[in-house]
Design an enzyme around this catalytic site. Structure first.
Site, short mmCIF file in Angstrom:
data_model
loop_
_atom_site.label_atom_id
_atom_site.label_comp_id
_atom_site.label_asym_id
_atom_site.label_seq_id
_atom_site.Cartn_x
_atom_site.Cartn_y
_atom_site.Cartn_z
N ASN A 184 0.87 -1.18 0.00
CA ASN A 184 0.00 0.00 0.00
C ASN A 184 0.91 1.23 0.00
O ASN A 184 1.44 1.60 1.03
CB ASN A 184 -0.90 -0.03 1.25
CG ASN A 184 -1.72 1.24 1.38
OD1 ASN A 184 -1.85 2.01 0.43
ND2 ASN A 184 -2.30 1.46 2.54
N TRP A 185 1.05 1.82 -1.17
CA TRP A 185 1.98 2.96 -1.29
C TRP A 185 1.41 4.26 -0.77
O TRP A 185 2.13 5.25 -0.68
CB TRP A 185 2.38 3.15 -2.77
CG TRP A 185 3.32 2.12 -3.28
CD1 TRP A 185 3.91 1.12 -2.56
CD2 TRP A 185 3.81 2.00 -4.63
NE1 TRP A 185 4.73 0.38 -3.38
CE2 TRP A 185 4.69 0.90 -4.65
CE3 TRP A 185 3.57 2.71 -5.80
CZ2 TRP A 185 5.34 0.50 -5.82
CZ3 TRP A 185 4.22 2.32 -6.95
CH2 TRP A 185 5.10 1.23 -6.97
N LYS A 186 0.12 4.29 -0.50
CA LYS A 186 -0.52 5.53 -0.04
C LYS A 186 -0.22 6.66 -1.03
O LYS A 186 -0.17 6.40 -2.23
CB LYS A 186 -0.06 5.86 1.39
CG LYS A 186 -0.19 4.63 2.30
CD LYS A 186 0.02 4.90 3.75
CE LYS A 186 -0.15 3.60 4.53
NZ LYS A 186 -0.12 3.78 5.96
N HIS B 129 -9.64 1.76 4.60
CA HIS B 129 -8.36 1.92 5.30
C HIS B 129 -8.54 2.92 6.43
O HIS B 129 -9.31 3.87 6.31
CB HIS B 129 -7.29 2.40 4.32
CG HIS B 129 -5.92 2.37 4.93
ND1 HIS B 129 -5.48 3.39 5.73
CD2 HIS B 129 -4.94 1.44 4.90
CE1 HIS B 129 -4.24 3.08 6.16
NE2 HIS B 129 -3.90 1.90 5.67
N GLU C 47 -6.84 5.35 7.38
CA GLU C 47 -6.61 6.76 7.03
C GLU C 47 -7.84 7.35 6.35
O GLU C 47 -8.10 8.55 6.46
CB GLU C 47 -5.36 6.87 6.14
CG GLU C 47 -4.09 6.69 6.97
CD GLU C 47 -2.95 5.98 6.29
OE1 GLU C 47 -2.92 5.92 5.04
OE2 GLU C 47 -2.09 5.44 7.01
N GLU D 133 -5.95 -4.18 10.78
CA GLU D 133 -4.92 -3.15 10.98
C GLU D 133 -5.26 -2.31 12.20
O GLU D 133 -6.05 -1.36 12.12
CB GLU D 133 -4.85 -2.23 9.76
CG GLU D 133 -4.45 -2.93 8.48
CD GLU D 133 -3.78 -1.96 7.51
OE1 GLU D 133 -2.64 -2.22 7.13
OE2 GLU D 133 -4.39 -0.94 7.18
N GLY E 267 2.13 2.81 10.62
CA GLY E 267 3.12 3.87 10.41
C GLY E 267 3.83 4.31 11.68
O GLY E 267 4.48 5.35 11.69
N SER F 48 2.99 -1.62 10.60
CA SER F 48 4.44 -1.69 10.87
C SER F 48 5.02 -3.08 10.58
O SER F 48 5.90 -3.55 11.31
CB SER F 48 4.74 -1.25 12.30
OG SER F 48 4.35 0.11 12.47
N GLY G 223 2.69 -0.92 4.38
CA GLY G 223 2.82 0.47 3.96
C GLY G 223 4.28 0.84 3.76
O GLY G 223 4.88 0.55 2.72
N GLY G 224 4.88 1.44 4.77
CA GLY G 224 6.24 1.98 4.68
C GLY G 224 7.26 1.00 4.09
O GLY G 224 8.08 1.39 3.25
P1 PGA Z 1 2.61 0.66 7.66
O1 PGA Z 1 1.18 0.88 6.98
O2 PGA Z 1 3.13 -0.68 7.17
O3 PGA Z 1 3.45 1.81 7.20
O4 PGA Z 1 2.39 0.63 9.14
C1 PGA Z 1 0.27 -0.17 6.83
C2 PGA Z 1 -1.01 0.32 6.18
O5 PGA Z 1 -1.41 1.45 6.43
O6 PGA Z 1 -1.64 -0.40 5.39
#
Ligand code: PGA
Length: 253
Positions: A8-10, A94, A96, A166, A172, A212, A233-234
């Site tokens: 997930n590159w956001k 998600h 966010e 999640e 994050g 994470s 994500g990251g």
């Molecule tokens: P993260 O994000 O791996 O940076 O914690 C995960 C996500 O939001 O899907």
């Protein structure tokens, strides 16, 4: 059931960055055998990603979609525009979008329905905030998010569904959930699904852990029988480290 690992590159990466990543990750696809790997870039990078990854075993996902198929919705993107670009999966709900953009359960339900109607496989995200966990309401939050999003969904559509657990406080932050807590939450998710659609259908749903996830900790999640993959994500932004993460997951199962 095989693993499914999604990047997930956001809101990261231009077209040029996407091309560079996709070319690099393609070099390693043989090392991913048995793992379903998908990249979820921003909308603007989908054409570049589909051009490079099309025909390979790597799949494409989008990070959201609108609940209507077309119409006067300035700035929005509809499911048929995504399938047109070779997109197979779509992340829905998600944290966010729930907590930063303010998307509510009824919108999320409409998006799950819209995705299935146009042949996209939903990755439905659920998870509690830190305050909800501290208040002991993790399970009730998860149950409510799940049942609300799946309301009206035919049991027969379950095998198209992926759930990403999640916990909001783990996203994050570098502070992943304890594997035992992720296990408890993911087992609970399957229990709720079984009550909703029967055990046989619930067993077809793949449940990811997200929050994470890194090369160093993915083994502790995917070795659990309650978890079939990760939403990353990251650690998905660099081809080299994402590839290492997928290979670590593969070794752990
Ligand atoms: P993260 O994000 O791996 O940076 O914690 C995960 C996500 O939001 O899907």
């Amino acid at each position: 059931m095989g693993l499914i690992i999604a990047a997930n590159w956001k809101m990261h990466k231009t077209t040029a960055d996407t091309e560079e990543f996709c070319r690099a990750i393609l070099q390693d696809v043989e090392k991913f055998a048995g793992v379903e790997v998908l990249i979820c870039p921003p909308y603007t990078s989908l054409p570049a990603a589909t051009n490079i990854l099309g025909g390979s075993s790597l799949k494409l996902g989008a990070q959201d979609l609108h609940w209507e198929q077309e119409g006067a919705f300035t700035g929005e993107i509809a499911g048929p525009m995504l399938t047109d670009l070779g997109v197979e999966y779509v992340i829905i709900g998600h944290s966010e979008r729930r907590h930063v953009i303010g998307e509510d359960d009824s919108r999320i339900r409409a998006k799950v329905k819209a995705a299935l109607e146009c042949g996209l496989k939903p990755i439905l995200c659920v998870g509690e905030t830190e305050a909800q966990r501290e208040a002991g309401s993790t399970n009730s939050v998860i149950r409510q998010q799940l049942l609300s999003a799946l309301e009206g969904m035919a049991a027969g559509d379950m095998d198209e569904l992926v759930i990403a657990y999640e916990p909001v406080w783990a996203i994050g932050t570098g502070k992943a959930a304890q594997p035992g807590d992720a296990d408890a939450a993911c087992s609970f998710i399957r229990e709720v699904l079984a009550k909703y659609a029967g055990e046989e259908m619930a067993d077809k749903v793949r449940i990811q852990y997200g929050g994470s996830v890194k090369e160093k900790n993915i083994d502790s999640f995917v070795e659990l029988s309650s978890i079939q993959g990760a939403l990353v994500g990251g650690a998905s932004l660099e081809a080299e480290s994402f590839s290492a993460l997928i290979q670590a997951a593969r070794k752990a199962v």
